[in-house]
Design an enzyme around this catalytic site. Sequence first.
Site, PDB file in Angstrom:
ATOM      1  N   ILE A   1       0.972 -14.474   2.596  1.00  0.00           N
ATOM      2  CA  ILE A   1       0.948 -12.697   3.333  1.00  0.00           C
ATOM      3  C   ILE A   1       0.175 -11.101   2.541  1.00  0.00           C
ATOM      4  O   ILE A   1       0.278  -9.831   3.154  1.00  0.00           O
ATOM      5  CB  ILE A   1       2.593 -12.098   3.973  1.00  0.00           C
ATOM      6  CG1 ILE A   1       3.190 -13.045   4.674  1.00  0.00           C
ATOM      7  CG2 ILE A   1       2.754 -10.049   5.090  1.00  0.00           C
ATOM      8  CD1 ILE A   1       4.195 -12.674   5.371  1.00  0.00           C
TER       9      ILE A   1
ATOM     10  N   HIS B   1      -8.228  -9.218   7.620  1.00  0.00           N
ATOM     11  CA  HIS B   1      -7.240  -8.567   8.239  1.00  0.00           C
ATOM     12  C   HIS B   1      -8.065  -6.530   7.178  1.00  0.00           C
ATOM     13  O   HIS B   1      -7.167  -6.872   5.995  1.00  0.00           O
ATOM     14  CB  HIS B   1      -6.104  -8.714   7.017  1.00  0.00           C
ATOM     15  CG  HIS B   1      -5.367  -8.106   8.416  1.00  0.00           C
ATOM     16  ND1 HIS B   1      -4.835  -7.699   8.691  1.00  0.00           N
ATOM     17  CD2 HIS B   1      -3.753  -7.400   6.664  1.00  0.00           C
ATOM     18  CE1 HIS B   1      -3.322  -6.990   9.064  1.00  0.00           C
ATOM     19  NE2 HIS B   1      -2.777  -7.281   7.423  1.00  0.00           N
TER      20      HIS B   1
ATOM     21  N   ARG C   1       0.796  -1.388  -0.347  1.00  0.00           N
ATOM     22  CA  ARG C   1       0.143   0.200  -0.093  1.00  0.00           C
ATOM     23  C   ARG C   1       0.963   0.945   0.378  1.00  0.00           C
ATOM     24  O   ARG C   1       2.090   1.192   0.815  1.00  0.00           O
ATOM     25  CB  ARG C   1      -1.327  -0.229   0.915  1.00  0.00           C
ATOM     26  CG  ARG C   1      -2.005  -0.663   1.735  1.00  0.00           C
ATOM     27  CD  ARG C   1      -3.236  -0.897   2.321  1.00  0.00           C
ATOM     28  NE  ARG C   1      -2.864  -1.376   3.375  1.00  0.00           N
ATOM     29  CZ  ARG C   1      -3.295  -0.860   4.714  1.00  0.00           C
ATOM     30  NH1 ARG C   1      -4.404   0.042   4.699  1.00  0.00           N
ATOM     31  NH2 ARG C   1      -3.060  -1.280   5.769  1.00  0.00           N
TER      32      ARG C   1
HETATM   33  N1  APR Z   1       6.161 -12.378  -8.868  1.00  0.00           N
HETATM   34  C1  APR Z   1       7.321 -12.162  -7.307  1.00  0.00           C
HETATM   35  N2  APR Z   1       7.465 -12.014  -7.421  1.00  0.00           N
HETATM   36  C2  APR Z   1       6.483 -10.768  -6.903  1.00  0.00           C
HETATM   37  C3  APR Z   1       6.123 -10.720  -8.532  1.00  0.00           C
HETATM   38  C4  APR Z   1       5.835 -11.594  -8.568  1.00  0.00           C
HETATM   39  N3  APR Z   1       4.671 -12.132 -10.120  1.00  0.00           N
HETATM   40  N4  APR Z   1       5.311  -8.641  -8.249  1.00  0.00           N
HETATM   41  C5  APR Z   1       5.989  -8.640  -7.464  1.00  0.00           C
HETATM   42  N5  APR Z   1       6.646  -9.713  -7.114  1.00  0.00           N
HETATM   43  C6  APR Z   1       7.980  -8.796  -5.515  1.00  0.00           C
HETATM   44  C7  APR Z   1       8.385  -7.850  -6.125  1.00  0.00           C
HETATM   45  O1  APR Z   1       9.439  -7.105  -7.070  1.00  0.00           O
HETATM   46  C8  APR Z   1       8.877  -7.348  -4.679  1.00  0.00           C
HETATM   47  O2  APR Z   1      10.513  -6.807  -4.422  1.00  0.00           O
HETATM   48  O3  APR Z   1       6.916  -8.670  -4.655  1.00  0.00           O
HETATM   49  C9  APR Z   1       8.430  -7.831  -3.987  1.00  0.00           C
HETATM   50  C10 APR Z   1       7.269  -6.922  -2.825  1.00  0.00           C
HETATM   51  O4  APR Z   1       8.066  -6.657  -2.014  1.00  0.00           O
HETATM   52  P1  APR Z   1       7.325  -4.959  -1.692  1.00  0.00           P
HETATM   53  O5  APR Z   1       6.853  -4.338  -2.646  1.00  0.00           O
HETATM   54  O6  APR Z   1       8.258  -4.530  -0.409  1.00  0.00           O
HETATM   55  O7  APR Z   1       6.467  -5.025  -0.168  1.00  0.00           O
HETATM   56  P2  APR Z   1       6.159  -5.763   0.711  1.00  0.00           P
HETATM   57  O8  APR Z   1       6.316  -4.693   1.120  1.00  0.00           O
HETATM   58  O9  APR Z   1       7.891  -7.148   1.281  1.00  0.00           O
HETATM   59  O10 APR Z   1       4.436  -6.161   0.759  1.00  0.00           O
HETATM   60  C11 APR Z   1       4.651  -7.838  -0.017  1.00  0.00           C
HETATM   61  O11 APR Z   1       2.785  -8.028   1.340  1.00  0.00           O
HETATM   62  O12 APR Z   1       2.086  -7.618   3.897  1.00  0.00           O
HETATM   63  C12 APR Z   1       1.910  -6.872   2.020  1.00  0.00           C
HETATM   64  O13 APR Z   1       0.557  -5.248   0.986  1.00  0.00           O
HETATM   65  C13 APR Z   1       1.679  -6.004   1.673  1.00  0.00           C
HETATM   66  O14 APR Z   1       0.909  -6.862  -0.356  1.00  0.00           O
HETATM   67  C14 APR Z   1       1.976  -6.849  -0.071  1.00  0.00           C
HETATM   68  C15 APR Z   1       2.656  -7.927   0.526  1.00  0.00           C
END
Ligand code: APR
Length: 317
Positions: A119, A176, A83
């Site tokens: 998650i 959630h 978010r």
């Molecule tokens: N396959 C694999 N990895 C992916 C894909 C995909 N199709 N699409 C995005 N990613 C990766 C991104 O490259 C990034 O490294 O998922 C990762 C997400 O990391 P962040 O942007 O740092 O997000 P984060 O804070 O880790 O949260 C991830 O968990 O709590 C929830 O709302 C939050 O949906 C979000 C998720």
Amino acid sequence: MARKKIALIGAGNIGGTLAHLIGLKELGDVVMFDVFGGVAAGKALDIMQSSPVDGFDSHMTGGSDYAAIAGADVVIVTAGFPRMPGMSRDDLLTKNAGVMGQVAEGIKQHAPDAFVICITNPLDVMVWALQQKSGLPANKVVGMAGVLDSARFRTFLAEEFKVSVEDVTAFVLGGHGDTMVPLTRYSTVAGIPVPDLIKMGWTTQERIDAIVNRTANGGGEIVKLLEKGSAFYAPAASAVAMAESYLKDKKRVLPCAVMLNGEYGMNDFYVGVPVVIGAGGVEKIVEVEFTGDEKAAFDKSCDAVKKLVSDFKALGV
Ligand code: APR
């Protein structure tokens, strides 16, 4: 005995923190997967290089090939988008729906026997989609939300009562999101329920109501402060507690998003309830009695989740 293997799908803020905690707790070897394979590989290498300093043995690798997750005992999914300020978790639905399809396929192909913890938000619908699309048994696919929500509740209650967080238990049910249902009746300080603590004059109903409200909006409070992205330390710690209970067959009683099949009068969707997590995955769903108000709040929360599931189905992805 060979070390356990833990695969992390998504190597962002939560993924990196997960790998670090898994190393520090020596839960097993780690494989990180991300569409940006370099980020996954770089974080894996960086964390592994902290192991001589911190004294843990865990082999860590990262990349963008699903084949590397083969045979994983546990898979933790954070792939997707977090978010930004002004967004609700539900705003992420469209963005993360497609991601879940790819992740489900990767897990189905390469780690169908794993215990899977989701998650990615909006949590209750994403974990449902992951289970449906992967075809893995529902008792092996769970969502992490309640452990985090109750950790937030415990933190605020411990601050209010000026006692150790260790002596505070909290009980949170439902989806959630803003409709989550913290049950103060089942939340305690060293076994003394919160309503009794109010009667004892230790706090007031108004102060508890404010804490409940802050808990329900706990994620948003952090999003606003961070300005880019959402919480990651407490979400990672919460998922690691669930993984540990599975890997060590601890049979902890933890609030998790699970598929309901008649429990609480609900069917065919995921929502947060207390469960026992052991070597069999979700080994038991604990059904508590509700008061009229609690039942109404739980039903409202379930309605919000059901609406998201139907929105997801309407996307046709
Ligand atoms: N396959 C694999 N990895 C992916 C894909 C995909 N199709 N699409 C995005 N990613 C990766 C991104 O490259 C990034 O490294 O998922 C990762 C997400 O990391 P962040 O942007 O740092 O997000 P984060 O804070 O880790 O949260 C991830 O968990 O709590 C929830 O709302 C939050 O949906 C979000 C998720």
